[in-house]
Design a protein around this motif. Sequence first.
Motif, PDB file in Angstrom:
ATOM      1  N   GLU A  23       0.842  -1.189   0.000  1.00  0.00           N
ATOM      2  CA  GLU A  23       0.000   0.000   0.000  1.00  0.00           C
ATOM      3  C   GLU A  23       0.881   1.244   0.000  1.00  0.00           C
ATOM      4  O   GLU A  23       1.990   1.223   0.516  1.00  0.00           O
ATOM      5  CB  GLU A  23      -0.889   0.018   1.232  1.00  0.00           C
ATOM      6  N   LEU A  24       0.359   2.310  -0.562  1.00  0.00           N
ATOM      7  CA  LEU A  24       1.027   3.597  -0.553  1.00  0.00           C
ATOM      8  C   LEU A  24       0.050   4.612   0.028  1.00  0.00           C
ATOM      9  O   LEU A  24      -1.019   4.832  -0.531  1.00  0.00           O
ATOM     10  CB  LEU A  24       1.433   4.004  -1.972  1.00  0.00           C
ATOM     11  N   PHE A  25       0.408   5.192   1.148  1.00  0.00           N
ATOM     12  CA  PHE A  25      -0.466   6.153   1.818  1.00  0.00           C
ATOM     13  C   PHE A  25       0.046   7.575   1.596  1.00  0.00           C
ATOM     14  O   PHE A  25       1.239   7.805   1.496  1.00  0.00           O
ATOM     15  CB  PHE A  25      -0.495   5.886   3.332  1.00  0.00           C
ATOM     16  N   TYR A 168     -13.541  -2.784  -3.115  1.00  0.00           N
ATOM     17  CA  TYR A 168     -14.470  -1.699  -3.441  1.00  0.00           C
ATOM     18  C   TYR A 168     -14.630  -0.684  -2.321  1.00  0.00           C
ATOM     19  O   TYR A 168     -14.657   0.517  -2.556  1.00  0.00           O
ATOM     20  CB  TYR A 168     -15.831  -2.280  -3.809  1.00  0.00           C
ATOM     21  N   HIS A 169     -14.740  -1.146  -1.114  1.00  0.00           N
ATOM     22  CA  HIS A 169     -14.963  -0.235   0.010  1.00  0.00           C
ATOM     23  C   HIS A 169     -13.659   0.301   0.576  1.00  0.00           C
ATOM     24  O   HIS A 169     -13.658   0.974   1.586  1.00  0.00           O
ATOM     25  CB  HIS A 169     -15.760  -0.941   1.116  1.00  0.00           C
ATOM     26  N   TYR A 170     -12.557   0.020  -0.089  1.00  0.00           N
ATOM     27  CA  TYR A 170     -11.261   0.336   0.469  1.00  0.00           C
ATOM     28  C   TYR A 170     -10.455   1.306  -0.380  1.00  0.00           C
ATOM     29  O   TYR A 170      -9.883   2.251   0.120  1.00  0.00           O
ATOM     30  CB  TYR A 170     -10.498  -0.978   0.642  1.00  0.00           C
ATOM     31  N   HIS A 171     -10.368   1.081  -1.660  1.00  0.00           N
ATOM     32  CA  HIS A 171      -9.517   1.914  -2.526  1.00  0.00           C
ATOM     33  C   HIS A 171     -10.043   1.889  -3.958  1.00  0.00           C
ATOM     34  O   HIS A 171     -11.004   1.223  -4.257  1.00  0.00           O
ATOM     35  CB  HIS A 171      -8.063   1.443  -2.480  1.00  0.00           C
ATOM     36  N   THR A 172      -9.360   2.606  -4.850  1.00  0.00           N
ATOM     37  CA  THR A 172      -9.757   2.616  -6.246  1.00  0.00           C
ATOM     38  C   THR A 172      -8.933   1.648  -7.065  1.00  0.00           C
ATOM     39  O   THR A 172      -9.203   1.453  -8.208  1.00  0.00           O
ATOM     40  CB  THR A 172      -9.608   4.022  -6.855  1.00  0.00           C
TER      41      THR A 172
END
Length: 172
Positions: A23-25, A168-172
């Motif tokens: 992941e990249l935040f 879906y509910h987390y990222h694009t």
Amino acid sequence: GHVLFTRAKSPLCSRSPLQVGVELFGEASLDADSEIISLLIESIMSAQLPHWSLDLGHVGIFRALAAACGLTQEQERQLFVLLQAKAMADIHDWVANSIPDARQAEWLLALPRLSGGASVLEKAKQLFADAPAPVMQAIAQLQQVAEQLRQRYPEVPLYLDLSELRGYHYHT
């Protein structure tokens, strides 16, 4: 690490495949998307994994279509489940019973059929030409990331799927 499925996805698949994630935040740009996907590609190439392809989608397309169609949370959840299963007959029945607007119904019925190579995005632009602007913006973003990746890694098989909604509910 390994994940465990109740049933294998196909007869030749394992019930406990290896899954890798990163992941990249803090950076929401398309360049960041391309960079993190490039990290994935470089890792796979470094590990010399055979027989793989890169599947890309953009949940913003589904989100914008759901909003344009005025779906309730429950309707959105139902359609989401059907799209994940690519249950075409069930999707058709659901749309027929839930979406009175013919044009909106066309959009939702087209979504699970928009998968494959680069030509999918051109088809999507035509099919959703009269859709709300966020749909077209998401398609343009997906096209930009796909093009960046094609330029960097022309040898990587790229598969586009506009109804790919994992996370879906987390990222694009």
